[in-house]
Each structure stands twice: as C-alpha cells, then as structure tokens.
Scaffold this active site. Structure first.
Site, PDB file in Angstrom:
ATOM      1  N   THR A 152       0.800  -1.223   0.000  1.00  0.00           N
ATOM      2  CA  THR A 152       0.000   0.000   0.000  1.00  0.00           C
ATOM      3  C   THR A 152       0.838   1.282   0.000  1.00  0.00           C
ATOM      4  OG1 THR A 152      -1.521   1.269   1.399  1.00  0.00           O
ATOM      5  CG2 THR A 152      -0.114  -0.277   2.532  1.00  0.00           C
TER       6      THR A 152
ATOM      7  N   TYR B 262      -1.974   0.233  10.396  1.00  0.00           N
ATOM      8  CA  TYR B 262      -2.138  -0.532   9.149  1.00  0.00           C
ATOM      9  C   TYR B 262      -0.886  -0.384   8.271  1.00  0.00           C
ATOM     10  CZ  TYR B 262      -3.745  -1.329   4.337  1.00  0.00           C
ATOM     11  OH  TYR B 262      -3.856  -1.737   3.022  1.00  0.00           O
TER      12      TYR B 262
END
Ligand code: NAP
Length: 286
Positions: free
Chosen positions: A103, A127
């Site tokens: 990501t 995250y």
C-alpha cells in the site's frame, strides 16, 4: 507460465483477479476458500502449496480495516506481517514466486512529490506499519517476489469508496468530503490485469513496484467525478480532514511514481477517470 494460486480470493482484488482470469482465458489458476488458505496457518499453507504446486502465488489476503487496526494491533500485525512471512516461507520451500500486494500507506505523505520505490517509507498508522513490516518479511525470506504497492482501490466488488459514495449520494441531498488528502484511485480490475501482465512476462525482475491508475486527485474531486459520471444529484462540500477526525491518521499526499513498473514490464496504465467510467458502467449493468 505454470499454475497460479490466489490467497485472499474472496476479497475485492481476489474477485477482480477471478474476473480478469476469465476474460483473458487464464485457466491454470486456483482460488482456494479462506479456510483452505489461511495465511496464519503455516502448516496448512505449506501443505496447500505442496498439493497444488503453483509456480506463482498472489497474496490478496490482508487486514484492511485502517481505523480498526489502531485498536486491533495484534490481529493486523498477525495477518499483514506474520501472514506475509508464512506465505513467503511456504513459497520458498515450494519454489513458487510470490506476488505480494502492499500500500501507499507505507509513506508518511508529508511531501508533495511523486513517490518512488526508493523513497523512504515511514508509516503514520498501524495498518501502514504492519504492511511495511509484511514487505520487509517477504524481502528477507524470499528472493523471488514482486511486491506491488497500490492505492485507493475500488471496483464493482466488495465495499469501497465508489460504492459508498453511490449509496450515500442516492440517500442524501448533501455530503461533506475531505479535500486535503491527495492520491490516486486504482480500479482493482486494472491492477489485476497488471499482475497477470507481470506473471505472463516471465520476467525475473523481482522487487518492489508502484501501481495505481494515472493522474492525481483528492477524495473530494474523486467523489465529484463519481457523482458526475453516475449523474447522481447531490451537493458535495469540500472539507479539511481536520473536520472529519478518524482513529487512524492518513497520508496527506501519496501519489506514487509508476515509471518502474511501466518501464520494466511495458505496462500501459489507464487514467483514473477513464477507469472510473468503466467501473460505473459495470455497476450499472448489475
Ligand atoms: N482497499 C484499498 O483501498 C487498498 C489500498 C491500498 C492497498 N491495498 C492492499 O491491496 C490488497 C487487496 O485489498 P482488498 O481491497 O482486496 O482487501 P479486502 O477486500 O479486505 O480483501 C482482503 C481479503 O483477505 C482475507 N483475509 C483476512 N485475513 C485472512 C487470513 N488470515 N487468511 C486468508 N485470508 C484472509 C479477507 O477475508 P475476510 O473478509 O473474511 O476477513 C478478505 O477476503 C491488500 O493487500 C491491501 O492491503 C488495498
């Protein structure tokens, strides 16, 4: 090319890979159910790979609830870091190449510049940290890896920003949307195509790559485009992120440079608005 095995097949990207495999007549591919491909189960994974003997494993499994991760640190870490490590080890002992998805949230997002694979990663939420640790685990355990960082994924499958905006736009007269977080949306169907392009290229140019659609936008302008294209009559108001506090803080600017993936594999990347039109067309066909 050899067999391809998808882990996390039930998620958004997993479903897009299935659709694209059908469109491109890629048939030597398996999509095991989550219970048969749990990335927390090292023994189970190793026996699955021994049985299926894939040449490539695509890891779409992840803990993706960005705000919830702030409270569920151990679970996010287990899936995104230990899970990635388990899969890398299973690939290493079964001679499989791992395509692992990561990501733009590995970046801090404090600089207005196109982020390259060589730029320093410095996550600002749980995250992002667990995804970066997952990348590091894959790199340490398996040479034969393609790590693909992507951003703002959406598609006709699962829950995502486009589907949420279409739902809220149909229910409300007015919506407030964050205008000071800038990035690039990615149609997960385009990402699925790029992943298959890499696999079919038979290239051994292992490493980290950035992939999103082309262009730059904010959540506000993205929402405006969703409403324009779908002819949804709703008033969208731009607001600063500070007016919509969330548990996890997010990068303010995370536009990635895609030169490396384009130059290495000859991949042509669609502009984000063109892909959004394609996705909304698909949603209208449903
Ligand atoms: N969505 C985005 O905006 C975005 C942006 C940048 C990068 N990414 C990355 O892109 C990849 C694909 O994202 P996505 O949008 O397809 O996510 P998704 O829809 O949340 O799919 C993730 C899948 O992983 C499964 N999973 C969770 N724990 C697992 C485990 N222990 N073993 C096996 N499967 C497990 C989930 O199952 P359950 O539903 O049962 O938990 C779900 O089916 C991820 O690596 C994500 O980090 C996503």
């Amino acid at each position: 090319m050899g067999k391809i095995l998808i882990v996390g097949a039930g998620g958004q990207l997993g479903q897009c890979l299935k659709t694209v495999a059908e469109r491109r007549a890629i048939t030597d591919i398996v999509f095991p159910a989550e219970a048969d491909a749990n990335i927390l189960d090292q023994t189970g994974l190793t026996s699955l790979l021994q049985k299926e003997k894939p040449a490539f494993v695509i890891n779409c499994a992840a803990y993706t609830a960005v705000d919830k991760a702030e409270d569920e640190v151990e679970l996010a870490k287990a899936v995104n870091e230990t899970g990635a490590a388990n899969l890398a080890l299973a690939c290493a002992s079964n001679n499989a190449v791992l395509v692992h998805v990561s990501t733009d949230f590995v970046f801090e997002g404090n600089l207005v510049k196109l982020l390259t694979e060589d730029d320093e990663a410095n996550p600002i939420n749980v995250y992002g940290q667990t995804k970066l640790d997952g990348e590091k685990a894959v790199i340490a355990l398996l040479n034969e890896h393609f790590i693909i960082r992507t951003s703002w994924l959406y598609s006709e499958y699962a829950n995502n920003f486009v589907k949420t905006m279409l739902k809220l736009g149909a229910e409300r007269d007015e919506l407030n949307i964050i205008a000071d977080q800038v990035g690039t949306p990615t149609y997960a169907i385009d990402l699925a195509n790029a992943i298959f392009d890499i696999i079919l290229s038979d290239s051994k140019a292992y490493g980290v790559y950035h992939y999103s659609n082309e262009g730059v936008t904010s959540w506000f302008d993205f929402a405006k485009a969703i409403f324009d294209i779908s002819e949804t009559d709703v008033k969208a108001n731009p607001i600063p992120g500070s007016a919509y506090p969330t548990k996890a803080i997010r990068p303010a600017f995370s536009v990635m440079d895609k030169s490396k993936i384009k130059n290495t594999f000859g991949i042509a990347i669609p502009y984000w608005r063109d892909s959004l039109i394609a996705c909304i067309k698909k949603l209208n066909e449903k």
